[in-house]
Design a protein around this motif. Structure first.
Motif: not given
Length: 316
Positions: A4, A8, A11, A303-304, A314
């Motif tokens: 994750f 993240a 992104r 998105d997160l 993921r």
């Protein structure tokens, strides 16, 4: 958790590049505006020599790349220019107007999400029965209704005819929360209904697809409580609606421009209207750029949220 964090960071890392692209697009497009900054600043009585001197002093005759990099430099210092006389910093005008637009957008988003979940989950749990048919009809009707038309109808019915709510205006929530809610509920509902209708269809489709999966049949067959099953199904079904929700925030922000005009709200819509009618390129440029950057940030946040809600995405 490591996956994750990696996704993240990926992104978030591309966000500056997207913001840079937006600044370039907004700047270049508005350079073709027919508005003359010298005319707006000096007035119609200014001579040609005075306008030429103004253009030279403010670098308006410089090549486009030079002006763009100067604009970026000013932007790093939160300097978006000044409005046409009476001159005011564009950043100050935006700082005053943007909180109202943000309040309207968030309230509209809250209403849209609640309505979408109510309609979508109800339709999925009663698939092909009358509640499902009823929610489908409501969703189709909601998608077909333009926000501005719905706003006008709400003003006529609930403000003018029945006098339940005010026709417009704004009350600071810190001064009177009840008054704020009364002034914001009609524009927020006008914004929320089309978004809620489109999201409800997505929620219903995603829920139906999840309910047909093998793990749901297995869990149900093993006697797992229905509430627990539905909670897991809803979590997995939210991936697509959450992704689309980020795009719908852009619709809410752009729709707020029109809705604020209809309900006489002093938000970003008023600034864009003022800048467009007055030929104020700096004001239009600053407001459009602010809305575009907020739209990008919201999509990254969406998105997160998708990564948090469903760990299956993921695996990149």
């Amino acid at each position: 958790m490591l996956a994750f964090l990696r996704l993240a960071l990926r992104r978030i890392a591309i966000l500056p590049a997207m913001v840079l692209g937006v600044t370039l697009l907004v700047f270049v497009v508005l350079q073709f505006s027919p508005a003359d900054p010298a005319y707006n600043a000096l007035g119609e009585g200014a001579t040609a020599e005075a306008r030429a001197a103004f253009a030279q002093a403010n670098g308006l005759n410089d090549p486009l790349p030079v002006r763009y990099f100067r604009f970026l430099g000013n932007l790093l210092h939160l300097d978006l220019g000044t409005t046409v006389p009476p001159s005011q910093p564009v950043a100050d005008r935006i700082a005053t107007a943007f909180p109202l637009t943000l309040q309207l957008t968030l309230l509209g988003l809250l209403i849209a999400v609640v309505l979408a979940l109510l309609l979508g989950v109800t339709g999925a749990l009663h698939r092909d029965r009358w509640p499902d048919q009823f929610t489908r009809v409501l969703s189709i009707a909601g998608i077909a209704i333009p926000s501005f038309w719905l706003g006008i109808v709400l003003i006529q019915e609930l403000a003018l005819r029945r006098e339940i709510l005010p026709t417009g205006g704004y009350v600071n929530p810190g001064d009177d929360f009840g008054g704020w809610l009364r002034t914001m509920i009609l524009p927020a509902v006008s914004l929320a209904v089309p978004v809620a209708a489109s999201l409800a269809r997505l929620v219903r489709t995603s829920m139906v697809a999840e309910l047909d999966r093998d793990y749901v049949r297995t869990a149900t067959g093993n006697g797992l409580p229905r509430a627990v099953v539905i909670r897991g199904v809803l979590r997995n079904a939210m991936v697509t609606p959450l992704t689309v929700l980020g795009l719908r925030v852009g619709y809410l922000l752009s729709g707020a421009v029109v809705i604020e005009t209809i309900f006489d709200l002093p938000g970003m819509g008023k600034l864009i209207l003022e800048g467009t009618t007055g030929g104020d390129v700096a004001l239009v440029q600053g407001t459009v750029l602010t809305i575009a950057v907020v739209f990008l940030v919201v999509n990254v946040i969406a998105d997160l949220l998708v990564l948090l809600v469903n760990p299956r995405v993921r695996t990149v």
